[in-house]
Write an enzyme that holds these catalytic residues in place. Structure first.
Site, PDB file in Angstrom:
ATOM      1  N   ASP A  31      22.291 -21.188  10.453  1.00 20.99           N
ATOM      2  CA  ASP A  31      22.830 -22.693  11.411  1.00 20.99           C
ATOM      3  C   ASP A  31      23.646 -22.850  12.191  1.00 20.99           C
ATOM      4  O   ASP A  31      24.589 -22.962  10.663  1.00 20.99           O
ATOM      5  CB  ASP A  31      21.602 -22.950  10.855  1.00 20.99           C
ATOM      6  CG  ASP A  31      20.879 -24.490  12.429  1.00 20.99           C
ATOM      7  OD1 ASP A  31      20.945 -23.258  13.558  1.00 20.99           O
ATOM      8  OD2 ASP A  31      20.014 -24.900  12.459  1.00 20.99           O
ATOM      9  N   GLY A  32      24.099 -23.587  12.851  1.00 19.28           N
ATOM     10  CA  GLY A  32      25.059 -24.547  12.960  1.00 19.28           C
ATOM     11  C   GLY A  32      25.624 -23.749  14.636  1.00 19.28           C
ATOM     12  O   GLY A  32      26.738 -24.099  14.666  1.00 19.28           O
ATOM     13  N   TRP A  36      28.971 -25.653  16.371  1.00 17.13           N
ATOM     14  CA  TRP A  36      30.364 -25.534  15.844  1.00 17.13           C
ATOM     15  C   TRP A  36      31.008 -24.946  17.023  1.00 17.13           C
ATOM     16  O   TRP A  36      32.060 -26.008  17.021  1.00 17.13           O
ATOM     17  CB  TRP A  36      30.380 -23.943  15.080  1.00 17.13           C
ATOM     18  CG  TRP A  36      31.847 -23.277  14.601  1.00 17.13           C
ATOM     19  CD1 TRP A  36      32.579 -24.111  13.267  1.00 17.13           C
ATOM     20  CD2 TRP A  36      33.093 -22.894  15.029  1.00 17.13           C
ATOM     21  NE1 TRP A  36      33.722 -23.156  13.344  1.00 17.13           N
ATOM     22  CE2 TRP A  36      33.666 -22.870  14.647  1.00 17.13           C
ATOM     23  CE3 TRP A  36      32.526 -22.271  16.570  1.00 17.13           C
ATOM     24  CZ2 TRP A  36      35.383 -22.092  14.870  1.00 17.13           C
ATOM     25  CZ3 TRP A  36      34.008 -21.107  16.945  1.00 17.13           C
ATOM     26  CH2 TRP A  36      34.969 -21.357  16.108  1.00 17.13           C
ATOM     27  N   ARG A  44      28.723 -22.393  24.333  1.00 22.47           N
ATOM     28  CA  ARG A  44      27.703 -22.135  22.462  1.00 22.47           C
ATOM     29  C   ARG A  44      28.257 -19.933  22.494  1.00 22.47           C
ATOM     30  O   ARG A  44      27.943 -19.733  21.378  1.00 22.47           O
ATOM     31  CB  ARG A  44      26.698 -21.925  22.669  1.00 22.47           C
ATOM     32  CG  ARG A  44      26.440 -23.287  23.346  1.00 22.47           C
ATOM     33  CD  ARG A  44      24.908 -23.770  23.258  1.00 22.47           C
ATOM     34  NE  ARG A  44      24.331 -23.531  22.226  1.00 22.47           N
ATOM     35  CZ  ARG A  44      23.502 -23.806  21.353  1.00 22.47           C
ATOM     36  NH1 ARG A  44      23.341 -24.643  21.385  1.00 22.47           N
ATOM     37  NH2 ARG A  44      22.606 -23.356  20.606  1.00 22.47           N
ATOM     38  N   SER A  76      14.609 -16.019  15.868  1.00 19.55           N
ATOM     39  CA  SER A  76      13.622 -16.524  15.603  1.00 19.55           C
ATOM     40  C   SER A  76      12.405 -16.190  17.642  1.00 19.55           C
ATOM     41  O   SER A  76      13.159 -16.063  18.010  1.00 19.55           O
ATOM     42  CB  SER A  76      13.186 -17.476  15.054  1.00 19.55           C
ATOM     43  OG  SER A  76      13.641 -18.513  16.929  1.00 19.55           O
ATOM     44  N   GLU A  78      10.522 -18.074  18.178  1.00 23.45           N
ATOM     45  CA  GLU A  78      11.307 -19.654  19.304  1.00 23.45           C
ATOM     46  C   GLU A  78      12.410 -19.333  20.289  1.00 23.45           C
ATOM     47  O   GLU A  78      12.747 -20.583  21.080  1.00 23.45           O
ATOM     48  CB  GLU A  78      11.184 -20.947  18.128  1.00 23.45           C
ATOM     49  CG  GLU A  78       9.744 -21.218  17.888  1.00 23.45           C
ATOM     50  CD  GLU A  78       9.247 -20.700  16.764  1.00 23.45           C
ATOM     51  OE1 GLU A  78      10.121 -19.841  16.021  1.00 23.45           O
ATOM     52  OE2 GLU A  78       8.713 -20.198  16.595  1.00 23.45           O
ATOM     53  N   ASN A  79      13.236 -18.128  20.212  1.00 26.68           N
ATOM     54  CA  ASN A  79      14.481 -18.381  20.380  1.00 26.68           C
ATOM     55  C   ASN A  79      14.390 -18.518  21.845  1.00 26.68           C
ATOM     56  O   ASN A  79      15.401 -17.963  22.728  1.00 26.68           O
ATOM     57  CB  ASN A  79      15.471 -17.595  19.625  1.00 26.68           C
ATOM     58  CG  ASN A  79      16.000 -18.109  18.076  1.00 26.68           C
ATOM     59  OD1 ASN A  79      16.544 -17.643  17.274  1.00 26.68           O
ATOM     60  ND2 ASN A  79      16.153 -19.294  18.237  1.00 26.68           N
ATOM     61  N   ARG A  82      15.289 -20.651  24.603  1.00 28.94           N
ATOM     62  CA  ARG A  82      17.010 -20.626  25.408  1.00 28.94           C
ATOM     63  C   ARG A  82      17.273 -20.607  26.196  1.00 28.94           C
ATOM     64  O   ARG A  82      16.464 -19.319  26.912  1.00 28.94           O
ATOM     65  CB  ARG A  82      17.394 -19.883  23.946  1.00 28.94           C
ATOM     66  CG  ARG A  82      17.499 -20.941  22.782  1.00 28.94           C
ATOM     67  CD  ARG A  82      18.872 -20.685  21.678  1.00 28.94           C
ATOM     68  NE  ARG A  82      18.342 -21.074  20.410  1.00 28.94           N
ATOM     69  CZ  ARG A  82      19.681 -20.971  19.828  1.00 28.94           C
ATOM     70  NH1 ARG A  82      20.542 -20.429  19.899  1.00 28.94           N
ATOM     71  NH2 ARG A  82      18.906 -22.241  18.728  1.00 28.94           N
ATOM     72  N   ARG A 199      19.886 -22.676   4.058  1.00 33.26           N
ATOM     73  CA  ARG A 199      20.253 -22.994   5.314  1.00 33.26           C
ATOM     74  C   ARG A 199      21.544 -23.300   5.574  1.00 33.26           C
ATOM     75  O   ARG A 199      21.496 -24.883   4.593  1.00 33.26           O
ATOM     76  CB  ARG A 199      18.880 -23.727   5.740  1.00 33.26           C
ATOM     77  CG  ARG A 199      19.189 -24.153   6.817  1.00 33.26           C
ATOM     78  CD  ARG A 199      17.626 -24.787   7.798  1.00 33.26           C
ATOM     79  NE  ARG A 199      18.017 -25.162   9.386  1.00 33.26           N
ATOM     80  CZ  ARG A 199      17.607 -24.767  10.038  1.00 33.26           C
ATOM     81  NH1 ARG A 199      16.160 -25.444   9.733  1.00 33.26           N
ATOM     82  NH2 ARG A 199      17.619 -25.013  11.426  1.00 33.26           N
ATOM     83  N   LEU A 206      12.171 -25.471   7.415  1.00 31.00           N
ATOM     84  CA  LEU A 206      12.170 -23.946   6.798  1.00 31.00           C
ATOM     85  C   LEU A 206      11.992 -23.096   7.955  1.00 31.00           C
ATOM     86  O   LEU A 206      12.589 -22.198   8.379  1.00 31.00           O
ATOM     87  CB  LEU A 206      11.163 -23.947   5.697  1.00 31.00           C
ATOM     88  CG  LEU A 206      10.774 -22.329   5.543  1.00 31.00           C
ATOM     89  CD1 LEU A 206      11.833 -22.382   4.792  1.00 31.00           C
ATOM     90  CD2 LEU A 206       9.155 -22.260   4.544  1.00 31.00           C
TER      91      LEU A 206
HETATM   92  C1  FPP Z   1      21.790 -20.805  15.463  1.00 32.35           C
HETATM   93  O1  FPP Z   1      22.154 -21.330  15.913  1.00 32.35           O
HETATM   94  C2  FPP Z   1      21.649 -19.395  15.140  1.00 32.35           C
HETATM   95  C3  FPP Z   1      20.699 -18.592  15.390  1.00 32.35           C
HETATM   96  C4  FPP Z   1      20.002 -18.475  16.720  1.00 32.35           C
HETATM   97  C5  FPP Z   1      20.883 -17.285  15.138  1.00 32.35           C
HETATM   98  C6  FPP Z   1      22.076 -16.701  14.262  1.00 32.35           C
HETATM   99  C7  FPP Z   1      23.025 -15.617  15.345  1.00 32.35           C
HETATM  100  C8  FPP Z   1      24.165 -14.937  14.411  1.00 32.35           C
HETATM  101  C9  FPP Z   1      24.779 -14.977  13.610  1.00 32.35           C
HETATM  102  C10 FPP Z   1      24.761 -14.295  15.735  1.00 32.35           C
HETATM  103  C11 FPP Z   1      23.849 -12.945  16.550  1.00 32.35           C
HETATM  104  C12 FPP Z   1      23.144 -11.987  15.059  1.00 32.35           C
HETATM  105  C13 FPP Z   1      22.791 -10.861  15.041  1.00 32.35           C
HETATM  106  C14 FPP Z   1      22.436  -9.900  13.750  1.00 32.35           C
HETATM  107  C15 FPP Z   1      24.477  -9.857  15.700  1.00 32.35           C
HETATM  108  P1  FPP Z   1      22.150 -22.619  16.860  1.00 32.35           P
HETATM  109  O2  FPP Z   1      23.169 -21.122  17.975  1.00 32.35           O
HETATM  110  O3  FPP Z   1      21.133 -22.908  15.875  1.00 32.35           O
HETATM  111  O4  FPP Z   1      23.565 -23.707  16.564  1.00 32.35           O
HETATM  112  P2  FPP Z   1      22.821 -24.903  17.176  1.00 32.35           P
HETATM  113  O5  FPP Z   1      22.144 -25.566  15.843  1.00 32.35           O
HETATM  114  O6  FPP Z   1      24.015 -25.837  16.342  1.00 32.35           O
HETATM  115  O7  FPP Z   1      22.717 -25.193  18.109  1.00 32.35           O
END
Ligand code: FPP
Length: 251
Positions: A31-32, A36, A44, A76, A78-79, A82, A199, A206
């Site tokens: 996460d993050g 970042w 993003r 996920s 839930e993603n 986005r 995490r 979770l």
């Molecule tokens: C959460 O960061 C991260 C994700 C949505 C999944 C992780 C994805 C990667 C590491 C890159 C793609 C994966 C592969 C296998 C190539 P966030 O966007 O939720 O961060 P935030 O909480 O700061 O918004």
């Protein structure tokens, strides 16, 4: 290879990690990425790209130091909420990652697998996953589980359905259903439960990850955002895991 291993051993040693007591299965909520990038005034997508770099480093380190199973929460259920552009970017990064890194992972004996309902991913991602999974199927090294379109609740529901249809067609007897049988029908069937769930990004949730499997996992919440979670941070998390006393409900 030997030089690289010595370097990683030094990182572990510096953080006081006992290499004889490493977790067997490490699961990570990465996460993050978004924050970042936002903190740097960048899109993003840039954070996700950095996130993939960390994913490569942590996968490499895990495999080199002898972790048996590494499960990464990459997308996920839930993603999907986005914006389309962000989903598209994540899928492009997945395809790029598989194209660029499968060969190296294969050389290191890594077995690439997925958790989740991948039939709903874009065709290009499904095709590339199939190639990577097929290529690495016979390997004997670390299992890299990419959780994609994964949700713990839907996994449990899918397991219930599989068992119910087994009962209806007579291949499973009701009296044979126990915790072991149930977990055999999860995406992680046959694998040990995660010893530790890490995490990153400073959140304490979770988020629908490995709900059944994490019943006795040690939870480690690391402050750094995923793009900043380097080998040293990973070693710190492994040390924290080793400091925990696992009791499994006993005293
Ligand atoms: C959460 O960061 C991260 C994700 C949505 C999944 C992780 C994805 C990667 C590491 C890159 C793609 C994966 C592969 C296998 C190539 P966030 O966007 O939720 O961060 P935030 O909480 O700061 O918004």
């Amino acid at each position: 290879m030997k030089k690289e291993l010595n370097r990683l051993q030094a990182v572990l040693q510096k953080n006081g990690v006992d290499t004889t007591r490493l977790p067997v299965h490490v699961a990570i909520i990465m996460d993050g990425n978004g924050r970042w990038a936002e903190r740097r005034g960048l899109p993003r997508a840039y954070g996700h790209r950095k996130g993939v770099e960390r994913l490569c480093d942590i996968t490499r380190m895990s495999s080199d130091i002898g972790i048996k199973v590494l499960t990464l929460y990459a997308f996920s259920t839930e993603n999907w909420k986005r914006p389309f552009e962000e989903i598209d970017c994540l899928m492009d990064l997945l395809v790029e990652f598989l194209r660029k890194k499968t060969e190296e992972l294969h050389e290191n004996g890594v077995i690439i697998r997925t958790l989740g309902n991948c039939s709903q991913l874009p065709g290009r991602a499904q095709d590339e996953l199939e190639l990577s999974i097929d290529k690495t199927r016979q390997n004997t090294g670390m299992i890299l589980n990419l959780a994609l379109n994964y949700g713990g609740r839907s996994e449990i529901v899918a397991s219930v359905k599989k068992i119910c249809s087994g009962v209806m067609e007579g291949s499973i007897r009701l009296e044979d259903i126990d915790e072991m049988k149930f977990s055999d029908h999860l995406y992680t069937g046959g694998l040990p439960d995660p010893d530790v769930v890490i995490r990153t990004g400073g959140e304490y949730r979770l988020s629908n990850f490995l709900l059944y499997q994490a019943a006795y996992s040690e939870m480690i919440f690391a402050k750094p955002l995923w793009p900043d979670f380097d080998e040293n941070e990973y070693a710190k998390a492994l040390k924290e895991f080793q400091n925990r006393k696992r009791k499994y409900g006993a005293i």
